[in-house]
Design a protein around this motif. Structure first.
Motif, PDB file in Angstrom:
ATOM      1  N   GLU A 611       0.823  -1.206   0.000  1.00  0.00           N
ATOM      2  CA  GLU A 611       0.000   0.000   0.000  1.00  0.00           C
ATOM      3  C   GLU A 611       0.858   1.257   0.000  1.00  0.00           C
ATOM      4  O   GLU A 611       2.044   1.234   0.301  1.00  0.00           O
ATOM      5  CB  GLU A 611      -0.907   0.005   1.235  1.00  0.00           C
ATOM      6  N   ASN A 612       0.235   2.385  -0.302  1.00  0.00           N
ATOM      7  CA  ASN A 612       0.926   3.673  -0.336  1.00  0.00           C
ATOM      8  C   ASN A 612       1.574   3.989   1.009  1.00  0.00           C
ATOM      9  O   ASN A 612       0.913   4.042   2.031  1.00  0.00           O
ATOM     10  CB  ASN A 612      -0.085   4.772  -0.695  1.00  0.00           C
ATOM     11  N   LYS A 613       2.881   4.194   0.985  1.00  0.00           N
ATOM     12  CA  LYS A 613       3.644   4.381   2.217  1.00  0.00           C
ATOM     13  C   LYS A 613       3.252   5.677   2.925  1.00  0.00           C
ATOM     14  O   LYS A 613       3.111   5.716   4.140  1.00  0.00           O
ATOM     15  CB  LYS A 613       5.139   4.399   1.896  1.00  0.00           C
ATOM     16  N   GLU A 614       3.062   6.752   2.142  1.00  0.00           N
ATOM     17  CA  GLU A 614       2.762   8.038   2.778  1.00  0.00           C
ATOM     18  C   GLU A 614       1.441   7.989   3.551  1.00  0.00           C
ATOM     19  O   GLU A 614       1.306   8.543   4.624  1.00  0.00           O
ATOM     20  CB  GLU A 614       2.712   9.154   1.725  1.00  0.00           C
ATOM     21  N   LYS A 615       0.465   7.287   3.011  1.00  0.00           N
ATOM     22  CA  LYS A 615      -0.820   7.136   3.697  1.00  0.00           C
ATOM     23  C   LYS A 615      -0.628   6.396   5.019  1.00  0.00           C
ATOM     24  O   LYS A 615      -1.200   6.751   6.043  1.00  0.00           O
ATOM     25  CB  LYS A 615      -1.794   6.377   2.803  1.00  0.00           C
ATOM     26  N   TRP A 616       0.197   5.342   4.992  1.00  0.00           N
ATOM     27  CA  TRP A 616       0.448   4.575   6.209  1.00  0.00           C
ATOM     28  C   TRP A 616       1.125   5.419   7.277  1.00  0.00           C
ATOM     29  O   TRP A 616       0.864   5.282   8.458  1.00  0.00           O
ATOM     30  CB  TRP A 616       1.322   3.374   5.889  1.00  0.00           C
TER      31      TRP A 616
END
Length: 623
Positions: A611-616
């Protein structure tokens, strides 16, 4: 006497935890945040209690006692008396907090019983609840596991009920309090005030302040000026280490903030630092100044503890006992023969200490001491995951993995990966108890690599670039690298790197800016050598962690070096990983190169998309 099984609990402030002992033996201990993934959670430790009961093999009905780590009624008394003493100042805060105290803290027995009821049914009439004092719980957590028959015990933290520091004497199975320092005068709160003023979060950012201090210029006129201002206006230090804090500069007694921002700005000549804002030399110099003042206080308190107890064995606990720099200086003092520090020195450790008090002082059980070893089992007291559980987690994420057996082959392969500049997540055996990762939930790297500190901070941990990293070293080789001749298994002592390994500093080094100093190669193990040539050392012992010891041994055979960078397996704002699933998620969300879980090696580039790292990264609050 018959075997006694006792559950200890700390909760409702920060670092909720549970610990269980059977016949005096520490069976299991864990902090709640490792399970819930909410760092420093204050919630009732449901998961930690469940784990402790499961590991020990007991139901709640089979417990001889449940112990809470402090006396809430005394805290309530302190709250009332403090507001009365400062009235009318703090009226708004008083009106806000009192209903909360009446609803939650005053009915703590019900909260505890209800929390246990959520775990399993039990006979509430049979349950025995005990409430020792906060600092006695700290003292017990340090003395009872220590290898000393008799010892001086020094506890220092923010505040318990009334006490902010205490000196006790431990003999055999008993502990006797000799003297204490009382709220609002507190070394822990003094240090936390500077943590706040320098832009870090209170109750979690104190170690950042300690890490920033070496960037201060010890020879600068400004640094000494800050020391003088602190002693002249903020804290008066007495010969026995007790202190008096000038409450004109603080707000913690009745307000919502630690300090009076305007008065501190006027005193030091600059405003409170913005969290995650730019830090320059004045911030570093102030951090150095308060660290110096704190070390002076701790040294005086330790001298007093030894003097009034007549024992040169010293045990330490309380949050301030996690100040590794002060500890490293204490161990060099001639008035101390032996030092033991509880590895879970903060409030979490109170769960263990409370259980031990009831076992030894209430039930009157005899204490057996091993004069060579403490009874903490290397602090490897948390959950262990079987091969079946590991495989279930990896298959759930469709992870690509390779099993490497025997372990000697796994160690050699991992050592080779580290030698070639890779960053490896290392997940083995039982989880550590306390704030330090000690080789079972660790991120590892090559200490010889001068780019590694920058890489680990910015690409793996996602944290401030100035933050230092600690070394793990084979216990038998420690003196080859560090000026240390005592074991440091819990990463609680600072030591200097051997002079033979240091590089000469360039002219004007102390006048350079923070980042120029940081990236100058200071030794042949640059990634763990701090600006003042110090390092927070973990000695690795074959008896307590044979797998980690064998990895270091394999690395030595490949490189000639038996030292690795060891940082906790988490990112900024996240608790240390607990489960294989936690480990895999952290591995995939960072720029770690490899993950080793039990006997399995996973390569990042072989894994399916994530998944998108920045969102995490929004999941965890920055600490």
């Amino acid at each position: 006497m018959a075997n006694k099984v006792i559950l200890g609990i700390s909760a409702f402030y920060h670092d909720s935890a549970a610990a269980i002992i059977s016949n005096g033996e520490i069976i299991a201990a864990a902090q709640e945040d490792r399970f819930t993934r909410v760092k420093h959670t204050a919630e009732f430790p449901t998961n930690a209690v469940q784990y402790c009961l499961r590991e020990a093999g007991y139901t709640i009905d089979e417990l001889d006692a449940v112990v809470f780590y402090d006396k809430p009624i005394l805290k309530f008394e302190r709250l009332l008396e403090t507001y009365y003493a400062f009235a009318p100042k703090g009226l708004r805060q008083f009106l806000t907090s009192i209903p909360v105290w009446l609803r939650e803290k005053m009915f703590l027995k019900k909260l505890l019983r209800d929390g246990l009821s959520d775990i399993q049914k039990y006979d509430k009439k049979k349950l025995k609840l005990y409430f020792p004092e906060h600092h006695l719980s700290h003292a017990a957590s340090a003395f009872y596991p220590s290898p000393f028959e008799e010892a001086a015990i020094l506890t220092i933290d923010g505040v318990g009920e009334w006490a902010t520091a205490s000196i006790c004497i431990g003999k055999g199975n008993s502990i006797k309090k000799i003297k204490e320092l009382r709220f609002p005068h507190s070394v822990g709160l003094l240090y936390s005030a500077f943590t706040y003023f320098l832009g870090f979060r209170v109750n979690s950012g104190e170690y950042k302040l300690m890490g920033l201090a070496p960037y201060g210029n010890p020879h600068a006129e400004r640094t000494q000026k800050y020391v003088d201002l602190i002693k002249e206006h903020i804290v008066h230090i007495k010969d026995d280490g007790s202190i008096w804090l000038n409450q004109d500069y603080f707000n913690y007694a009745t307000g919502l903030k630690m300090v009076d921002d305007q008065k501190w700005e006027k005193l030091f000549g600059f405003p409170k630092a913005i969290p995650d804002g730019d830090l320059d030399q004045k911030h570093c110099d102030l951090a150095h100044a308060i660290q110096q003042v704190t070390e002076e206080i701790i040294l005086l308190m330790a001298k007093e503890a030894v003097a009034v107890t007549g024992s040169s064995n010293l045990c330490l606990a309380g949050g301030v006992a996690l100040n590794c720099v002060a500890n490293g200086k204490l161990i060099k003092e001639e008035f101390i023969d032996n030092l033991f520090i509880q590895p879970a020195a903060g409030d979490a450790g109170g769960a263990l200490g409370g259980a031990q008090i009831v076992h030894y002082m209430y039930f009157g059980n005899e204490r057996t001491v091993d004069s060579e070893n403490d009874s903490m089992k290397g602090t490897y007291l948390g959950p262990y995951f079987s091969e079946k559980e590991v495989l279930q987690s990896l298959k759930r994420y469709k992870a690509v993995y390779e099993k490497v057996e025997p372990f000697e082959s796994l160690a050699k392969k991992t050592a080779d990966l580290l030698k070639n500049g890779n960053v490896v997540g290392w997940f083995q055996g039982r989880m550590e108890w306390g704030p330090r990762a000690l080789g079972n939930r660790s991120i590892l790297a090559d200490a010889r690599n001068e780019e590694m500190q920058k890489k680990l901070n910015l690409k793996i941990k996602y944290r401030e670039g100035f933050r230092p990293f600690a070394p793990s070293v084979l216990a038998e080789d420690c003196n080859d690298y560090f000026e240390m001749d005592v074991p440091s298994p819990y990463m609680l002592l600072i030591s200097d790197v051997q002079k033979s390994r240091r590089n000469d500093l360039p002219e004007g080094y102390h006048d350079m800016d923070l980042w120029t100093k940081l990236y100058f190669k200071r030794s042949d193990v640059p990634s763990i050598t701090h600006l003042d040539f110090s390092a927070r050392v973990q000695t690795v012992h074959e008896e307590t962690n044979p797998r980690y010891w064998k990895l270091l041994k394999a690395f030595k055979e490949l490189t000639g070096y038996s030292v690795l960078v060891n940082t906790s397996f988490n990112v900024r704002g996240e608790p240390i990983v607990c489960t294989p699933a936690d480990a895999y998620k952290c591995f995939m969300r960072t720029e770690m190169d490899y993950l080793v879980v039990n006997d399995y090696i996973l390569k990042k580039t072989d894994q399916p998309d994530w998944e998108n790292k920045e969102k995490w990264m929004e999941t965890f609050k920055k600490d």
